[in-house]
Enzyme design. Structure first.
Site, PDB file in Angstrom:
ATOM      1  N   LYS A  82       0.852  -1.196   0.000  1.00  0.00           N
ATOM      2  CA  LYS A  82       0.000   0.000   0.000  1.00  0.00           C
ATOM      3  C   LYS A  82       0.885   1.243   0.000  1.00  0.00           C
ATOM      4  O   LYS A  82       1.926   1.267   0.683  1.00  0.00           O
ATOM      5  CB  LYS A  82      -0.902  -0.026   1.234  1.00  0.00           C
ATOM      6  N   SER A 157      -9.690   1.903   2.790  1.00  0.00           N
ATOM      7  CA  SER A 157      -8.787   2.609   1.909  1.00  0.00           C
ATOM      8  C   SER A 157      -7.749   1.719   1.213  1.00  0.00           C
ATOM      9  O   SER A 157      -7.166   2.143   0.221  1.00  0.00           O
ATOM     10  CB  SER A 157      -8.048   3.686   2.706  1.00  0.00           C
ATOM     11  N   SER A 181      -9.937  -0.399   7.059  1.00  0.00           N
ATOM     12  CA  SER A 181      -9.358  -0.299   5.711  1.00  0.00           C
ATOM     13  C   SER A 181      -8.665  -1.539   5.179  1.00  0.00           C
ATOM     14  O   SER A 181      -8.317  -1.579   4.013  1.00  0.00           O
ATOM     15  CB  SER A 181      -8.379   0.864   5.654  1.00  0.00           C
TER      16      SER A 181
HETATM   17  N1  GLN Z   1     -13.185   4.221   6.076  1.00  0.00           N
HETATM   18  C1  GLN Z   1     -12.588   4.717   7.268  1.00  0.00           C
HETATM   19  C2  GLN Z   1     -12.181   6.152   7.081  1.00  0.00           C
HETATM   20  O1  GLN Z   1     -12.481   6.692   6.083  1.00  0.00           O
HETATM   21  C3  GLN Z   1     -11.428   3.857   7.667  1.00  0.00           C
HETATM   22  C4  GLN Z   1     -10.189   4.162   6.921  1.00  0.00           C
HETATM   23  C5  GLN Z   1      -9.030   3.349   7.357  1.00  0.00           C
HETATM   24  O2  GLN Z   1      -9.165   2.341   8.048  1.00  0.00           O
HETATM   25  N2  GLN Z   1      -7.867   3.825   6.997  1.00  0.00           N
HETATM   26  O3  GLN Z   1     -11.587   6.752   7.910  1.00  0.00           O
END
Ligand code: GLN
Length: 481
Positions: A82, A157, A181
């Site tokens: 990532k 994400s 995420s």
């Molecule tokens: N969807 C969540 C957010 O937008 C989690 C994102 C994540 O785990 N990095 O913050």
């Protein structure tokens, strides 16, 4: 042996092929590149892939293997990364324009650990900008599509990581999970994703979003692979003061010896997750089949309650944004990344941040600055911290009544692009994953089946107490078999 179909071919099988000299690491990596050349024009998982570098790494691995000195059984296997986890000599943009010019001078601890076992860090995978989002639509550069249906999002994400593994572009990938995420995109793309216990894996070299919630974890095609990668990346690290000391890890062994039944095991179903979260009937049906399967394997199913679940989304979006506003203050156009020269220093800050950050990141910084500002700190931030403690206690109580919890990962299957253009709707879709980060415990998302209407994968989540990854992974394996 001819090169096997690499899609869904697990790391442990590839390692055996390589040991049996069925093909070389060079051939393996060339075949992944070939698959990417053919299919990543649609999937768009990779922001960057330095083909020469990975082929060079493959040749080195083949030389080690030829002389009988592989760094491990897994030497030469490519793992996607990532774009918020730094690899020396490679870009690390976090899918943001503000970090587009950055080349990392060092390896994140997890990358150094992968390399020490011979794994090849494989390219830079797309994500929501600074890991803020649930669909990859917030990337400043490209929209990754779901390998099961290009009309749909891969989740986020870590959507690039999930799509990479789901499409068979690498044997596994690393993602990061702050509020879901890793688990949510894993569910959307039909793969396995683990959010380790907070402190299990070093965050050194992970670009921080919300430091008290972030964890790096594996995304793979099966549970054994997740265990192999977690064995590799876990452990105390003096460079991360929140990483936990005295860890013993032998997850892969535990998975290989996973019990064939659930005799004597209590699986808890948190009732709030099945009533309050807007669970779609398609997802519920698939989950019900998994619950029935667990029962037929001998598990005792008990209903438990996590009464503060309804506050989890609100608490998360206060704490995560507060931490993000502090963490992202360092990107000022002076020390890192993109600079837009203004008429004076303050103007340079404004211009660089104004042009460098996308809308969602700006929204989070504004929210975070607001909840930390004097007068609002007590009303929002401090209160959110108190409710966070209540959420953690909910889990402690629940784990007195059962070994693991079984829950949905997401209310629906992967949605279509543009479907959740209202940020609040997007935030609410995190309802089943967020509480785990607030509590610090560990969890896994595994494929549970296919939704009959959309034909899209549905994930299932198992949650376990802090440091109980051995139990978590071996129960996941029992269920997966
Ligand atoms: N969807 C969540 C957010 O937008 C989690 C994102 C994540 O785990 N990095 O913050």
């Amino acid at each position: 042996m001819a090169m096997p179909e690499l899609k869904n071919r697990p790391i442990h099988a590839i390692a055996q092929d390589l040991a049996a000299k069925s093909y070389t690491v060079g051939e393996l990596v060339a075949e992944y590149i070939n698959r990417i050349d053919q299919n990543d024009g649609v999937v768009k998982a990779f922001l960057k892939l330095d083909k020469e570098r990975v082929m060079r790494n493959a040749e080195e691995s083949d030389r080690r293997r030829a002389t009988g000195n592989p760094l491990s059984f897994y030497d030469g296997i490519p793992i996607g990364v990532k774009d918020c986890i730094v690899t020396a000599g490679e870009s690390c943009s976090c899918a943001s324009k503000i970090l587009e010019p950055v080349i990392s001078p060092y390896d994140a601890t997890v990358i150094a650990k992968l390399k020490s076992q011979g794994f090849i860090p494989f390219g830079r995978l797309n994500m929501d900008e600074f890991a803020m989002g649930s669909s990859c639509e917030n990337s400043a550069f490209q929209k990754t599509t779901n390998p099961h249906d290009p009309q749909r999002v891969p989740g986020g994400s870590s959507g690039g990581s999930a799509a990479c593994v789901g499409a068979g572009f690498a044997a596994g990938a690393l993602g990061s999970d702050t509020g879901g995420s890793i688990r949510q995109p894993a569910a959307f793309c039909g793969i396995v994703g683990v959010k380790p216990t907070y402190g299990r894996v070093s965050r050194n070299g992970l670009v921080a979003f919300a430091s008290s919630l972030d964890q790096i974890g594996p995304m793979t095609s099966d549970v054994e692979d997740a265990a192999i990668l977690l064995d590799t990346i876990a452990g105390h690290d003096p460079l991360d003061s929140t990483s936990l000391p005295n860890q013993t890890t032998n997850f892969a062994e535990a998975v290989r010896n996973a019990p064939k039944s659930f005799k004597g095991v209590k699986i808890g179903l948190p009732k709030e997750y099945f009533t309050d979260g807007g669970l779609s009937s398609g997802v519920e049906k698939v989950l019900q089949r998994s619950i029935d399967k667990a029962k037929s394997l001998g598990a005792e199913i008990v209903e438990v309650s996590l009464p503060h679940t309804k506050y989890a989304v609100a608490v998360y979006y206060i704490i995560a944004t507060a931490e993000a506003s502090a963490n992202l203050a360092r990107f000022d156009g002076i020390r890192y990344g993109k600079r837009v020269n203004g008429k004076d220093l303050v103007d340079t800050y404004f211009q660089s941040r104004g042009e460098g950050f996308g809308d969602e990141v700006k929204r989070r910084i504004l929210l975070g600055t607001y909840v930390l500002s004097s007068g609002y700190y007590d009303a929002y931030y401090l209160r959110a911290q108190k409710v966070r403690t209540l959420i953690r206690r909910d889990f402690e109580e629940a784990f007195k009544q059962c070994d693991v919890l079984l829950t949905p990962v997401t209310p629906t299957v992967a949605f279509k692009f543009g479907e959740k253009s209202d940020p609040l709707q997007m935030y609410l879709s995190d309802i089943f994953t967020i509480a785990l980060n607030l509590s610090g415990n560990c969890g896994i998302s595994i494929p549970a089946g296919i939704d009959s209407k959309s034909k899209m994968p549905v994930g299932l989540q198992l949650l376990a107490p802090a440091m109980a990854e051995t139990k978590l992974l071996s129960f996941a394996q029992t269920l997966q078999q």
